[in-house]
Design a protein around this motif. Sequence first.
Motif: not given
Length: 590
Positions: A325, A328-329, A374
């Motif tokens: 996460h 991805t951030r 995404l």
Amino acid sequence: MRERAVSGTLDGQGGAPGPTPTVVTQRNESSDFRAAFNAAQLAMAVVGRDGLVRTANHALGALLGTDPARLADAPAAEFTGLREDSRTWSAYREVLLGRRERLHCTRRLKHTGGQGVWAEVIVTPLPDSCDTLLSVADISDRRDLRARLRHLRMHDPVTRLPNRSLFFERLTTALATASAADGGTGRIGVCYLDLDGFKAINDTLGHRAGDRLLGAVARRLSECAAPGGHLVARLGGDEFALLVEESAGTEQLVELAACVQDRLQRPFEVAGQRLSVSASIGVVERPAAGTHATELMQAADTTLYWAKADGKARWTLFDPERNAHRMTRQALSSTLRPAVERGEFVLQYQPLVGLVDGVVRGVEALVRWRHPQLGMLPPNRFIGLAEETGAIVPLGRWVLGTACRQARLWQLAHPAEPIVVSVNVAVRQVWDSDLVSDVAAILAETGLPPRLLQLELTESAVMGSAGRPLQQLRQLSDMGVAIAIDDFGTGYSNLAYLSRLPVSTLKLDGSFVRGFRAEEPPNPADETIVEALVQLAHRLGITVTAECVESAEQAERLGRIGCDTGQGWFYSRPVPADSISSLLTTGVRP
């Protein structure tokens, strides 16, 4: 000594004898070589092709602690250690056979007295001979000096622990040699820790006291690591690491981290003062195969950051899902601005419907990111990042322009009943851009009347407004643009601000509206609070919109107590602009 007579020559004058014959003495070269060989300070031996010593000098005997005569006919490879590894032995044989010019290596020799000697061994062929010259130089002092210098270079002078360089050297070696096939676990673990509040101690008591505290911390860490023989290193500043080679599993690392936490929480006596510190610890444990040192320490550093973010004075275990996460951030954060330029964002619209008559009074523009990898991302995935990075300014400008152009098209298509478009504005847009100029330019460009634009700001942003933000809100209101407070009731809830701000609409947070669902036991307090807020807003000339309306029961009850408009899935989910055009023609659900 051999002597050779050199005859005189005739001078050509009647055969008269020339000068008196002179006798020249020439030293025997082999004798000179032998004298130099025996007197040399460098330990040497002549070795035949069979690898046996022909002769050894006194220096070699002294180096090995034996009579050089006893080395005759001895295999040179035995006392020089040249058979210890196959590569060196092969190279040595090549030199003996004349197929290689030189062998140079370092070996540890055994002295007859039991003392080890580090030696530099060189084997070279002798010219015009089938033999080779073996020379052995004692480099023990040089190696000792080098070892001391390396120790100084690889250890921290304050704590005397291994430093970052030695830690990474050991880590790299451990990763390369770990193998379950050899009876080991094939796993590795790291506890990476940072002292909480050390800077304050360093700043108030001085660097000398700080160094003493670091030394005391190092000793306690070493106590925790000693039973398992784990490496403890100071990586710099107040950062330390414990390396667990051949880890037995996560539980072992967790126990080690818990030991560190327990030891460090006990008070320290430093410079006559009683000090308390704690540590945030990132714990990583995984198979060594396929793991790189840099990758492992990046994971440890990330986990240490989590421990600090979660409240400090704790250990946190690496979580691959949480790390994914974070990655991805980070990836989203770095591509936000280019995504605006590439046109990857789209707008969807959710109707604002009259609770009494069911007429569409407006729409809220909601941005989505059509990410190439995404898919479609909702605002909660990227708006916070956009605010952190400053990308919210160009993104917000794009949203405002796109929404106003679409609202102008709706106005032209439905001139009798034009609808208001409501656009969210982040606090950073107010501070980091000239919002008034941006709005004025976009309205002029699109031809949208200011009365058909509403800007939504969160309650926490509006309620604390002062100075430039408040001036901009008033200028926008004077321009004819409506100002709405979004998620009202979740922030300061300082009602006194409502009379000072140019607010035209309150949007009640969904937490108030959920209490109006028929499937839940009614809470009279919810309805009383909402009714009081509606009445107060109306007395101030402010309209009220209820968010998160999901049922006819909610819509009916909210309309009965005076809410003006509702927004939620009961009416419509966020939809593309063409779907709103259809709603304007056909209307929403009755």
